[in-house]
Design a protein around this motif. Structure first.
Motif, PDB file in Angstrom:
ATOM      1  N   GLY A  23       0.782  -1.232   0.000  1.00  0.00           N
ATOM      2  CA  GLY A  23       0.000   0.000   0.000  1.00  0.00           C
ATOM      3  C   GLY A  23       0.813   1.280   0.000  1.00  0.00           C
ATOM      4  N   TYR A  24       2.120   1.192  -0.222  1.00  0.00           N
ATOM      5  CA  TYR A  24       2.927   2.409  -0.278  1.00  0.00           C
ATOM      6  C   TYR A  24       3.387   2.640  -1.702  1.00  0.00           C
ATOM      7  CZ  TYR A  24       6.087   6.101   1.222  1.00  0.00           C
ATOM      8  OH  TYR A  24       6.694   7.315   1.415  1.00  0.00           O
ATOM      9  N   LEU A  25       3.068   3.795  -2.244  1.00  0.00           N
ATOM     10  CA  LEU A  25       3.438   4.077  -3.626  1.00  0.00           C
ATOM     11  C   LEU A  25       4.701   4.914  -3.646  1.00  0.00           C
ATOM     12  CD1 LEU A  25      -0.142   4.740  -4.941  1.00  0.00           C
ATOM     13  CD2 LEU A  25       1.198   2.656  -5.035  1.00  0.00           C
ATOM     14  N   ALA A  50       5.859  17.754   7.059  1.00  0.00           N
ATOM     15  CA  ALA A  50       5.023  16.774   7.739  1.00  0.00           C
ATOM     16  C   ALA A  50       3.985  16.201   6.780  1.00  0.00           C
ATOM     17  CB  ALA A  50       4.318  17.428   8.924  1.00  0.00           C
ATOM     18  N   GLY A  51       3.718  14.919   6.950  1.00  0.00           N
ATOM     19  CA  GLY A  51       2.627  14.305   6.214  1.00  0.00           C
ATOM     20  C   GLY A  51       2.924  13.931   4.778  1.00  0.00           C
ATOM     21  N   VAL A  52       4.190  13.757   4.422  1.00  0.00           N
ATOM     22  CA  VAL A  52       4.491  13.321   3.053  1.00  0.00           C
ATOM     23  C   VAL A  52       4.814  11.837   2.987  1.00  0.00           C
ATOM     24  CG1 VAL A  52       5.262  15.545   2.174  1.00  0.00           C
ATOM     25  CG2 VAL A  52       6.895  14.032   3.287  1.00  0.00           C
ATOM     26  N   GLY A  53       4.724  11.137   4.118  1.00  0.00           N
ATOM     27  CA  GLY A  53       4.906   9.699   4.088  1.00  0.00           C
ATOM     28  C   GLY A  53       6.262   9.215   4.554  1.00  0.00           C
ATOM     29  N   LYS A  54       6.925   9.956   5.412  1.00  0.00           N
ATOM     30  CA  LYS A  54       8.242   9.538   5.893  1.00  0.00           C
ATOM     31  C   LYS A  54       8.121   8.346   6.845  1.00  0.00           C
ATOM     32  CE  LYS A  54       9.212  13.647   7.537  1.00  0.00           C
ATOM     33  NZ  LYS A  54       7.984  14.349   7.154  1.00  0.00           N
ATOM     34  N   THR A  55       7.294   8.528   7.873  1.00  0.00           N
ATOM     35  CA  THR A  55       7.108   7.451   8.840  1.00  0.00           C
ATOM     36  C   THR A  55       6.522   6.210   8.165  1.00  0.00           C
ATOM     37  OG1 THR A  55       6.700   9.136  10.509  1.00  0.00           O
ATOM     38  CG2 THR A  55       6.068   6.890  11.055  1.00  0.00           C
ATOM     39  N   GLU A  56       5.542   6.484   7.319  1.00  0.00           N
ATOM     40  CA  GLU A  56       4.867   5.400   6.614  1.00  0.00           C
ATOM     41  C   GLU A  56       5.857   4.583   5.775  1.00  0.00           C
ATOM     42  OE1 GLU A  56       1.712   5.240   7.326  1.00  0.00           O
ATOM     43  OE2 GLU A  56       1.131   3.594   6.010  1.00  0.00           O
ATOM     44  N   ILE A 210      -2.029   7.591  -4.783  1.00  0.00           N
ATOM     45  CA  ILE A 210      -2.007   7.389  -3.325  1.00  0.00           C
ATOM     46  C   ILE A 210      -3.414   7.556  -2.755  1.00  0.00           C
ATOM     47  CG2 ILE A 210      -1.161   8.303  -1.134  1.00  0.00           C
ATOM     48  CD1 ILE A 210       1.390   9.162  -2.595  1.00  0.00           C
ATOM     49  N   ARG A 214      -5.730   4.700  -0.822  1.00  0.00           N
ATOM     50  CA  ARG A 214      -6.199   4.867   0.552  1.00  0.00           C
ATOM     51  C   ARG A 214      -7.714   4.999   0.631  1.00  0.00           C
ATOM     52  NH1 ARG A 214      -1.847   3.994   4.324  1.00  0.00           N
ATOM     53  NH2 ARG A 214      -0.404   3.432   2.664  1.00  0.00           N
TER      54      ARG A 214
HETATM   55  N1  LIG Z   1       3.674   7.315  -0.987  1.00  0.00           N
HETATM   56  C1  LIG Z   1       2.625   7.031  -0.190  1.00  0.00           C
HETATM   57  N2  LIG Z   1       1.912   5.912  -0.353  1.00  0.00           N
HETATM   58  C2  LIG Z   1       0.870   5.648   0.445  1.00  0.00           C
HETATM   59  N3  LIG Z   1       0.453   6.449   1.434  1.00  0.00           N
HETATM   60  C3  LIG Z   1       1.109   7.576   1.656  1.00  0.00           C
HETATM   61  C4  LIG Z   1       2.233   7.929   0.870  1.00  0.00           C
HETATM   62  N4  LIG Z   1       2.706   9.104   1.300  1.00  0.00           N
HETATM   63  C5  LIG Z   1       1.922   9.490   2.310  1.00  0.00           C
HETATM   64  N5  LIG Z   1       0.955   8.575   2.539  1.00  0.00           N
HETATM   65  C6  LIG Z   1      -0.120   8.702   3.534  1.00  0.00           C
HETATM   66  O1  LIG Z   1       0.043   9.942   4.195  1.00  0.00           O
HETATM   67  C7  LIG Z   1      -0.098   9.786   5.602  1.00  0.00           C
HETATM   68  C8  LIG Z   1       0.938  10.601   6.326  1.00  0.00           C
HETATM   69  O2  LIG Z   1       2.182   9.991   6.214  1.00  0.00           O
HETATM   70  P1  LIG Z   1       3.265   9.969   7.386  1.00  0.00           P
HETATM   71  O3  LIG Z   1       4.217   8.906   7.073  1.00  0.00           O
HETATM   72  O4  LIG Z   1       2.617   9.940   8.708  1.00  0.00           O
HETATM   73  O5  LIG Z   1       3.911  11.397   7.172  1.00  0.00           O
HETATM   74  P2  LIG Z   1       5.262  11.992   7.799  1.00  0.00           P
HETATM   75  O6  LIG Z   1       5.890  10.940   8.634  1.00  0.00           O
HETATM   76  O7  LIG Z   1       6.070  12.373   6.612  1.00  0.00           O
HETATM   77  O8  LIG Z   1       4.835  13.192   8.571  1.00  0.00           O
HETATM   78  C9  LIG Z   1       0.047   8.300   5.893  1.00  0.00           C
HETATM   79  O9  LIG Z   1      -0.977   7.904   6.730  1.00  0.00           O
HETATM   80  C10 LIG Z   1      -0.096   7.627   4.565  1.00  0.00           C
HETATM   81  O10 LIG Z   1      -1.366   7.016   4.524  1.00  0.00           O
END
Ligand SMILES: Nc1ncnc2c1ncn2[C@@H]1O[C@H](COP(=O)(O)OP(=O)(O)O)[C@@H](O)[C@H]1O
Ligand SMILES: [Mg+2]
Lengths: 291, 476
Positions: A23-25, A50-56, A210, A214
């Protein structure tokens, strides 16, 4: 450490495929740097808003490779005892008191500084694991500068020395991923240790995909309109521009409200989902002629 | 798409590339160069986009370096030589003998409008490539523009003037409206901005393409010298454009945080905190339970207080935007910040810098609402600093850091060193940031050297220098 640790991925394409499978693109930049971090055995430092998918991303790498995820969440004031290990003092004191009178101090000491009394924290945990491991050091920029020295040591040799017990060396190098929202610059030394990935907002095609992964029930045309509008919002000077997470939330909200076009009415009703600050909402409404 | 492998071998080429990055202000160390070589070894060189991302990961350490990197990467690892494989045919006027005629500009614009409407990035890039080539070799109908002496001539200016993509906006918008999407004001505005953005991107594609073709002709070093954009850190505050200012804003913010945390660290080291029982006990384990070495709790660094005095006179107009950025960013980092502006007199303007306030209007408000002038509106440092000390002198205490921003150009008036000395003595630390080049200090009406005798003055013309100042201010 075993010199020949078999890599997690066979090619850049394989990285993208397997991440997509969970599920990660991944953009080309993401797939390439993940592949290289694994191949070169270097930690990957992912920096971006924030919120670009780093943690994910870290979670996805773990899921895609069947690795265990060990997470060190940083915060202001985090220290060695929280990041590396700590002795269980209460238990040690009990043990010492129990041994008093019928045991030499040397014996007691050897015992209280053993495995039983050790509280491993994420860094030590990750290094001691025998199974494949993804070590996520999240929001590194929140920790104080001193913690970077500690990390640098751990990430250089993948070993930790515990004065009372000896040195613990990793049998298997974890895949290490550090994230930063760049609220402060990390030290040059730490950066040099890592491969660097600046993760920015995805391009429109990727973001549309993405959102659709989701929120699969979202109509294509609506996803397209959402992504295009969010891009326009990002180009404005706002206090907090909407991230991927907000685009996803926006899609969910529209779906929940049964709205199927993104016209001015729909945006007026739901703008609060994408713009969290009142002043941003006021500004966007004025500039985008919502009033 | 594959990269063109250079004739003298990849390792040498990589070293050249690293050299070019260094010349353009990207600090690449030997370690990074080794990493880059490993990257090259681990990737498939037939995949240029992966190579680009991989090299960036090994060689860059900050996002601000990416634009320079991309420009140089295109010059050193060009996707193809010459015009490359053509998917898009540039429309030409008919010729009598059937040879390739000059470009039919109207038809070319139709094609461009279609691609812009569709938002087809790849198509637009192809078109940029083909159009630059065709216009450079065959010219356009009716203009006779062509390369000189039979040599093709690549010109972004000429290509963009002929295609003038901006003038396609209205037409594209009309086409979008007919697609049956909603037609409200909001949707219209979103589309307008979207198209403008696509046009801006297309302009950049044309410029990139011209740069690449020129590099083939004149050698890449020649092109790199003039065509590589400056990093935000190197742009001078006194001459920054709007777009560069936006970049600066992103650069200054983290710097302000760093400055604040440096000041906080100083405080943390200064005093010893309370006894930490837990850690004392832990240490006592190695001495048979006898607490020989007491451990102290380190203090949570308190947020320091800050007073900022800034010159907002005409001579530092370009600097003032930076001043605003820095002040606003600092506001969020200190527990208590008071901001004062001066020209001939000083006035407090703290209330104008509410966190999150819109910066664009702040400078006008400072100049309009604050009481700053007395006679001629030229700066009078001595008088201004004197009035500050008189009315707000108690704002400076032993807990305060004092920051003065200005060019120290006194219009030959008394610099009032006595008062500055007193303020500096009262403060915990004091620093002066001067946007003028150091070699101009002390020339003409500048009292920079005289002030610099009283408190440390730092040349601060670019975000890069600000970073250095922050680094050097308070060694941890
Ligand atoms: N490339 C991606 N593929 C799938 N989901 C993504 C992607 N990038 C962001 N998301 C979604 O965006 C949300 C925020 O990502 P997160 O990793 O928490 O952001 P960050 O750690 O950069 O602040 C996640 O819940 C995820 O569902
Ligand atoms: Mg996160």
């Amino acid at each position: 450490m075993k010199a020949t640790q078999s890599p997690l991925f066979g090619s850049v394409d394989e990285v993208a495929e397997r991440l997509e499978g969970v599920g990660y693109l991944a953009s080309t930049a993401v797939a390439t740097t993940v592949y290289l971090a694994d191949r070169l055995g270097k930690p990957l430092l992912v920096e971006g808003p924030a919120g670009v998918g780093k943690t994910e991303l870290a979670k996805a790498v773990a899921a895609a490779t069947g690795s265990g995820l060990v997470r060190l969440q940083c915060y202001e004031g985090i220290d060695e005892a929280r990041a590396l290990y700590e002795w269980n003092h209460a238990k040690q004191l009990l043990r010492i008191t129990a041994g008093q009178g019928h045991e030499s101090w040397d014996a007691t000491r050897d015992d209280v500084f053993s495995e039983e009394f050790l509280l491993p924290r994420p860094l030590l945990t990750a290094i001691r694991r025998d199974d494949p491991t993804v070590l996520l050091i999240d929001e590194m920029d929140k920790a104080d500068v001193e913690v970077e020295g500690l990390l640098l040591e751990v990430l250089s040799d993948y070993q930790v020395s515990i004065p009372e017990m000896g040195t613990v060396t990793a049998t298997r190098k974890p895949f290490a991923l550090l994230t930063s929202n760049s609220t402060r610059e990390l030290s040059e030394a730490l950066k040099r240790r890592c491969l660097f990935l600046h993760l920015d907002f995805p391009d429109p095609d990727l973001e549309r995909k993405i959102v659709l992964t989701r929120v699969p029930e979202l109509p294509q045309a609506l996803a397209d309109a959402l992504v295009r509008t969010v891009r326009v919002l990002r180009a404005m000077e706002l206090r907090k521009v909407p991230s991927v997470a907000e685009t996803i939330d926006w899609g969910r909200t529209l779906l929940a409200l049964g709205l199927d076009t993104l016209d001015d009415d729909a945006v007026r009703q739901t703008l609060g989902v994408v713009l969290k600050h009142q002043s941003d909402q006021v500004k966007a409404s004025a500039e985008l002629r919502l009033n | 798409m594959a990269v063109t492998i250079p004739e003298h071998g990849l390792p040498g080429h990589l070293v050249d590339f690293v050299g070019a990055l260094r010349r353009h202000g990207v600090a690449v160390g030997p370690g990074e160069t080794v990493d880059a070589a490993e990257v090259v070894g681990a990737l498939d060189l037939l995949r240029r986009r992966e190579l680009r991302e991989g090299l960036a990961a090994a060689l860059l350490r900050r996002s601000g370096q990416r634009e320079v990197f991309d420009t140089l990467f295109d010059l050193y690892f060009p996707p193809a030589l010459g015009v490359g494989a053509q998917e898009i045919e540039v429309p030409r006027a008919a010729t009598d003998d059937g040879s390739e005629g000059p470009v039919d500009v109207d038809a070319l614009r139709d094609l461009l409008a279609d691609l812009l409407l569709a938002g087809d990035e790849e198509g637009l890039r192809e078109l940029a490539r083909a159009a630059v080539d065709a216009l450079g070799t065959a010219g356009a109908t009716g203009t006779g523009v062509q390369g000189v002496n039979g040599q093709p001539g690549w010109s972004a200016y000429q290509a963009l003037r002929l295609m003038s993509p901006e003038t396609l906006l209205a037409r594209i918008l009309d086409a979008m409206r007919q697609d049956g999407d909603p037609t409200d004001d909001f949707t219209d505005e979103v589309r307008r901005r979207e198209i403008r953005d696509r046009i801006a991107r297309f302009r950049k594609m044309v410029q990139d393409e011209v740069r690449r073709r020129t590099a083939e002709q004149r050698g890449r070093e020649q092109v790199a010298k003039t065509a590589v954009p400056k990093q935000a850190e190197q742009v001078e505050f006194l001459s920054a454009y709007a777009e560069q200012l936006a970049q600066l804003r992103r650069t200054v913010h983290p710097l302000a945080r760093r400055l604040a945390s440096r000041l906080a660290v100083r405080r943390k080291h200064a005093r010893r905190g309370q006894l930490d029982m837990r850690r004392t006990l832990r240490r006592s384990m190695s001495t048979g339970g006898v607490p020989m070495k007491p451990a102290y709790r380190t203090r949570r660094p308190g947020r320091p207080e800050l007073v900022i005095l800034c010159d907002v006179s005409g001579s530092v107009a370009g600097f003032s935007h930076f001043t605003l950025l820095l002040v606003q960013a600092l506001r969020e980092q200190f527990s208590k910040v008071r901001v004062f502006a001066f020209v001939e007199k000083t006035d407090e303007v703290t209330h104008l810098f509410e966190p999150g306030a819109e910066l664009s209007g702040v400078m006008q408000r400072v100049l309009r609402e604050a009481d700053l002038t007395a006679f001629d509106g030229h700066s009078d440092y001595g008088h201004a600093l004197g009035s500050f000390a008189e009315f707000w002198g108690e704002a400076i205490t032993s807990k305060t850091s004092l920051l003065i921003l200005g060019d120290a150009r006194t219009n030959y008036r008394d610099p009032n060193l006595a008062v500055v000395r007193r303020l500096v003595g009262q403060a915990r630390h004091a620093h002066w940031l001067n946007p003028e080049p150091r070699r101009q200090w002390g020339t003409g009406d500048s009292a920079a050297h005289r002030y610099a005798d009283v408190l440390p003055m730092h040349e601060c013309r670019t975000a890069g220098q600000l970073a250095d100042v922050v680094e050097a201010l308070l060694p941890v």
